[in-house]
Design a protein around this motif. Structure first.
Motif, mmCIF file in Angstrom:
data_model
loop_
_atom_site.group_PDB
_atom_site.id
_atom_site.type_symbol
_atom_site.label_atom_id
_atom_site.label_comp_id
_atom_site.label_asym_id
_atom_site.label_seq_id
_atom_site.Cartn_x
_atom_site.Cartn_y
_atom_site.Cartn_z
ATOM 1 N N GLN A 81 9.193 -2.112 8.604
ATOM 2 C CA GLN A 81 8.598 -1.997 9.937
ATOM 3 C C GLN A 81 7.088 -2.239 9.890
ATOM 4 N N THR A 82 6.431 -1.672 8.888
ATOM 5 C CA THR A 82 4.980 -1.827 8.769
ATOM 6 C C THR A 82 4.598 -3.263 8.455
ATOM 7 N N LEU A 83 5.289 -3.877 7.516
ATOM 8 C CA LEU A 83 5.005 -5.269 7.159
ATOM 9 C C LEU A 83 5.208 -6.185 8.357
ATOM 10 N N SER A 84 6.254 -5.954 9.126
ATOM 11 C CA SER A 84 6.511 -6.768 10.314
ATOM 12 C C SER A 84 5.383 -6.622 11.318
ATOM 13 N N ALA A 85 4.940 -5.387 11.510
ATOM 14 C CA ALA A 85 3.858 -5.129 12.460
ATOM 15 C C ALA A 85 2.541 -5.751 12.017
ATOM 16 N N LEU A 86 2.358 -5.896 10.710
ATOM 17 C CA LEU A 86 1.129 -6.479 10.156
ATOM 18 C C LEU A 86 1.199 -7.997 10.045
ATOM 19 N N GLY A 87 2.308 -8.576 10.496
ATOM 20 C CA GLY A 87 2.449 -10.027 10.469
ATOM 21 C C GLY A 87 2.911 -10.602 9.151
ATOM 22 N N SER A 105 0.842 -1.209 0.000
ATOM 23 C CA SER A 105 0.000 0.000 0.000
ATOM 24 C C SER A 105 0.870 1.249 0.000
ATOM 25 N N PRO A 106 0.484 2.264 -0.755
ATOM 26 C CA PRO A 106 1.242 3.522 -0.735
ATOM 27 C C PRO A 106 1.207 4.193 0.638
ATOM 28 N N ASN A 107 0.206 3.862 1.449
ATOM 29 C CA ASN A 107 0.102 4.461 2.780
ATOM 30 C C ASN A 107 1.273 4.085 3.685
ATOM 31 N N TRP A 108 1.991 3.024 3.322
ATOM 32 C CA TRP A 108 3.078 2.540 4.169
ATOM 33 C C TRP A 108 4.381 3.299 3.926
ATOM 34 N N TYR A 109 4.411 4.187 2.929
ATOM 35 C CA TYR A 109 5.600 4.992 2.648
ATOM 36 C C TYR A 109 5.459 6.373 3.306
ATOM 37 N N ASP A 135 11.733 5.165 2.916
ATOM 38 C CA ASP A 135 10.481 4.480 2.601
ATOM 39 C C ASP A 135 10.635 2.964 2.776
ATOM 40 N N ARG A 136 11.788 2.432 2.384
ATOM 41 C CA ARG A 136 12.027 0.991 2.518
ATOM 42 C C ARG A 136 12.096 0.591 3.997
ATOM 43 N N VAL A 137 12.761 1.399 4.801
ATOM 44 C CA VAL A 137 12.853 1.097 6.235
ATOM 45 C C VAL A 137 11.456 1.087 6.860
ATOM 46 N N ALA A 138 10.674 2.078 6.546
ATOM 47 C CA ALA A 138 9.314 2.160 7.082
ATOM 48 C C ALA A 138 8.459 1.000 6.579
ATOM 49 N N LEU A 139 8.671 0.592 5.334
ATOM 50 C CA LEU A 139 7.913 -0.510 4.756
ATOM 51 C C LEU A 139 8.198 -1.806 5.505
#
Length: 214
Positions: A196-202, A86-90, A190-194
């Motif tokens: 982190q977000t993917l990890s948090a979402l399982g 999702s673009p929201n994750w950047y 953006d990659r670092v945040a991505l």
């Protein structure tokens, strides 16, 4: 396959690693009725001279082995982690709004020539190696209390019967093509945040693929 330079992987060791870790391949062929595909577990082997081959087996009832002649061209597709992004994750999306959804994935296309191997010695080798590889992996899983299964665990007559209802396949590998689309074209932040977000979402597999690709 459309493969921009920033997604293309030419390091064969990385391509081999994907195949070894994700051995279920999609064998694509052109038979008498047009395009067809079969999903089979493969083993990638490398000879002393560096040449590569893929080995597998099919049920004798599968018409594949009768529809192909030795030397026919085929392609096998192997796939690792994939997922919607999702673009929201950047973080940059919330600053510029100049991001769109995409799909990340890792694939290897193997191009080669097939050979039908309808002989017991070949089949025993294929089954023995395939079994040892995956039973070893299963034995290492947390909580698994079973000893690795081996072919000799089955009654000889039963095993002989089953060997008679399968046919071996061997593919001479002519070319490997890898595409790891893992947001390499995005800014580092953006990659670092991505990740982190993917990890948090399982979605650990995709997060790990982006952070530490094969």
């Amino acid at each position: 396959m459309y493969n921009p330079a920033h997604f293309a992987v030419t390091d064969e060791a990385r391509l081999h690693a994907l195949i070894h870790q994700h051995p279920l391949g999609c064998l694509v062929m052109h038979g008498p009725h047009g395009l067809d595909a079969n999903h089979l577990p493969f083993e990638l082997l490398q000879a002393d001279d560096g040449s590569l081959s893929l080995q597998a087996h099919v049920d004798r009832a599968n018409p594949l082995w009768q529809q192909l002649a030795n030397g026919d061209p085929v392609m096998v597709i192997f796939k690792a982690a994939d997922g919607y992004i999702s673009p929201n994750w950047y973080p940059s999306k919330h600053q510029t709004h100049e991001q769109v959804p995409t799909w990340n994935y890792q694939v290897v296309h193997v191009h080669g020539k097939i050979r039908i191997r309808d002989d017991e010695k070949f089949l025993r080798g294929v089954l023995g190696r395939l079994t040892r590889t995956h039973e070893t992996r299963v034995a290492a899983l947390p909580g698994n209390d079973f000893k690795p299964w081996k072919m000799s665990d089955a009654p000889a007559a039963y095993l002989q019967k089953l060997l008679g209802v399968i046919v071996g396949l061997e593919i001479e590998v002519l070319r490997l093509e890898g595409k790891f689309k893992l947001s390499q074209n995005k800014e580092s932040s953006d990659r670092v945040a991505l990740v982190q977000t993917l990890s948090a979402l399982g979605q650990a597999d995709m997060a790990q693929a982006i952070e530490k690709p094969l």
